[in-house]
Design a protein around this motif. Structure first.
Motif, PDB file in Angstrom:
ATOM      1  N   TRP A 181       0.839  -1.204   0.000  1.00 10.60           N
ATOM      2  CA  TRP A 181       0.000   0.000   0.000  1.00 10.60           C
ATOM      3  C   TRP A 181       0.871   1.251   0.000  1.00 10.60           C
ATOM      4  CZ3 TRP A 181      -4.561   1.292  -1.472  1.00 10.60           C
ATOM      5  CH2 TRP A 181      -5.608   0.377  -1.443  1.00 10.60           C
ATOM      6  N   LEU A 182       1.926   1.250   0.833  1.00 11.71           N
ATOM      7  CA  LEU A 182       2.827   2.408   0.878  1.00 11.71           C
ATOM      8  C   LEU A 182       3.484   2.634  -0.478  1.00 11.71           C
ATOM      9  CD1 LEU A 182       4.503   1.898   4.376  1.00 11.71           C
ATOM     10  CD2 LEU A 182       2.683   3.515   3.764  1.00 11.71           C
ATOM     11  N   ALA A 183       3.828   1.546  -1.169  1.00 17.17           N
ATOM     12  CA  ALA A 183       4.434   1.655  -2.496  1.00 17.17           C
ATOM     13  C   ALA A 183       3.438   2.237  -3.499  1.00 17.17           C
ATOM     14  CB  ALA A 183       4.934   0.288  -2.961  1.00 17.17           C
ATOM     15  N   LEU A 184       2.187   1.787  -3.452  1.00 15.68           N
ATOM     16  CA  LEU A 184       1.165   2.306  -4.364  1.00 15.68           C
ATOM     17  C   LEU A 184       0.918   3.796  -4.108  1.00 15.68           C
ATOM     18  CD1 LEU A 184      -0.960   1.965  -6.566  1.00 15.68           C
ATOM     19  CD2 LEU A 184      -2.530   1.115  -4.798  1.00 15.68           C
ATOM     20  N   ILE A 185       0.833   4.175  -2.853  1.00 17.43           N
ATOM     21  CA  ILE A 185       0.654   5.589  -2.493  1.00 17.43           C
ATOM     22  C   ILE A 185       1.854   6.407  -2.986  1.00 17.43           C
ATOM     23  CG2 ILE A 185       0.614   7.184  -0.519  1.00 17.43           C
ATOM     24  CD1 ILE A 185      -1.099   4.939   0.914  1.00 17.43           C
ATOM     25  N   ASN A 197       2.312  12.582  -9.379  1.00 19.25           N
ATOM     26  CA  ASN A 197       1.934  13.985  -9.151  1.00 19.25           C
ATOM     27  C   ASN A 197       3.166  14.889  -9.083  1.00 19.25           C
ATOM     28  OD1 ASN A 197      -0.914  13.713  -9.044  1.00 19.25           O
ATOM     29  ND2 ASN A 197      -0.740  12.865  -6.989  1.00 19.25           N
ATOM     30  N   ASP A 198       4.203  14.432  -8.372  1.00 20.53           N
ATOM     31  CA  ASP A 198       5.425  15.226  -8.235  1.00 20.53           C
ATOM     32  C   ASP A 198       6.087  15.463  -9.591  1.00 20.53           C
ATOM     33  OD1 ASP A 198       5.003  15.283  -5.503  1.00 20.53           O
ATOM     34  OD2 ASP A 198       6.625  13.873  -5.026  1.00 20.53           O
ATOM     35  N   LEU A 199       6.000  14.477 -10.480  1.00 13.57           N
ATOM     36  CA  LEU A 199       6.591  14.605 -11.806  1.00 13.57           C
ATOM     37  C   LEU A 199       5.692  15.383 -12.768  1.00 13.57           C
ATOM     38  CD1 LEU A 199       8.066  11.001 -12.270  1.00 13.57           C
ATOM     39  CD2 LEU A 199       9.318  13.107 -11.695  1.00 13.57           C
ATOM     40  N   GLY A 200       4.481  15.708 -12.306  1.00 16.41           N
ATOM     41  CA  GLY A 200       3.545  16.454 -13.138  1.00 16.41           C
ATOM     42  C   GLY A 200       3.080  15.677 -14.360  1.00 16.41           C
ATOM     43  N   LEU A 201       2.946  14.377 -14.214  1.00 17.33           N
ATOM     44  CA  LEU A 201       2.564  13.547 -15.355  1.00 17.33           C
ATOM     45  C   LEU A 201       1.105  13.784 -15.739  1.00 17.33           C
ATOM     46  CD1 LEU A 201       4.207  10.155 -14.320  1.00 17.33           C
ATOM     47  CD2 LEU A 201       5.147  11.957 -15.789  1.00 17.33           C
ATOM     48  N   SER A 257      -7.614   9.794  -1.577  1.00 15.82           N
ATOM     49  CA  SER A 257      -7.681  11.239  -1.329  1.00 15.82           C
ATOM     50  C   SER A 257      -6.604  12.005  -2.090  1.00 15.82           C
ATOM     51  CB  SER A 257      -7.548  11.518   0.174  1.00 15.82           C
ATOM     52  OG  SER A 257      -6.213  11.286   0.606  1.00 15.82           O
ATOM     53  N   LEU A 258      -5.628  11.305  -2.642  1.00 17.03           N
ATOM     54  CA  LEU A 258      -4.557  11.976  -3.374  1.00 17.03           C
ATOM     55  C   LEU A 258      -5.051  12.499  -4.715  1.00 17.03           C
ATOM     56  CD1 LEU A 258      -1.614   9.483  -2.750  1.00 17.03           C
ATOM     57  CD2 LEU A 258      -1.843  11.787  -1.810  1.00 17.03           C
ATOM     58  N   PRO A 259      -4.481  13.610  -5.176  1.00 13.80           N
ATOM     59  CA  PRO A 259      -4.848  14.111  -6.507  1.00 13.80           C
ATOM     60  C   PRO A 259      -4.473  13.098  -7.583  1.00 13.80           C
ATOM     61  CG  PRO A 259      -3.327  15.618  -5.384  1.00 13.80           C
ATOM     62  CD  PRO A 259      -3.490  14.428  -4.521  1.00 13.80           C
ATOM     63  N   ARG A 260      -5.230  13.109  -8.662  1.00 15.88           N
ATOM     64  CA  ARG A 260      -4.991  12.225  -9.806  1.00 15.88           C
ATOM     65  C   ARG A 260      -4.350  13.038 -10.932  1.00 15.88           C
ATOM     66  NH1 ARG A 260      -5.905   9.055  -6.266  1.00 15.88           N
ATOM     67  NH2 ARG A 260      -7.324   7.307  -6.338  1.00 15.88           N
TER      68      ARG A 260
END
Length: 134
Positions: free
Chosen positions: A40-44, A51-55, A90-93
């Motif tokens: 789960w931590l890896a998927l998160i 998101n950090d890479l702005g993909l 809850s994380l942005p997509r």
């Protein structure tokens, strides 16, 4: 972009690896837990990296069939991992399309990276030989 993810548990605790764009990102010694929690931590972390890479689009590839099915809502998420499930959702997509796919362990570059680190052992210190110079 494809982001490979894999989590695991070693004697040092939980760990995960991500591989994206030819780079490996690894976190080790994440404390006590289980291999499913590490997945789960890896998927998160994979979604966070997207998101950090702005993909604009991302394909998250992992070999944790149960976690992927839980993330898709295909099977019920056990209460022990509900917090991770909620955090992931809850994380942005990415602005475009997000896909999460199962791949075989032998195809998972992140799993291969984790395995390589677990096999690697630091070399034994060189024996100390006294200098022959007086």
């Amino acid at each position: 972009m494809k982001i490979f993810f894999d989590g695991g548990y070693s004697p040092a605790g939980m760990e995960y690896a991500l591989v994206a764009g030819g780079r490996t990102y690894m976190r080790r010694n994440l404390g006590e837990g289980s291999s499913m929690e590490a997945e789960w931590l890896a998927l998160i972390a994979a979604l966070t990296l997207a998101n950090d890479l702005g993909l604009p689009e991302a394909v998250l590839l992992g070999d944790a069939a149960a976690v992927i099915a839980q993330a898709h809502g295909a099977i019920r998420c056990p209460p022990a991992y509900r917090e991770h499930y909620e955090r992931f959702h809850s994380l942005p997509r990415p602005a475009g399309r997000l896909r999460i796919r199962y791949i075989k362990r032998t195809q998972n570059l992140a799993g291969i990276a984790l395995e390589a680190v677990q096999r690697w052992a630091p070399p034994h210190p060189s024996p100390h030989f006294p200098s022959s110079r007086a």
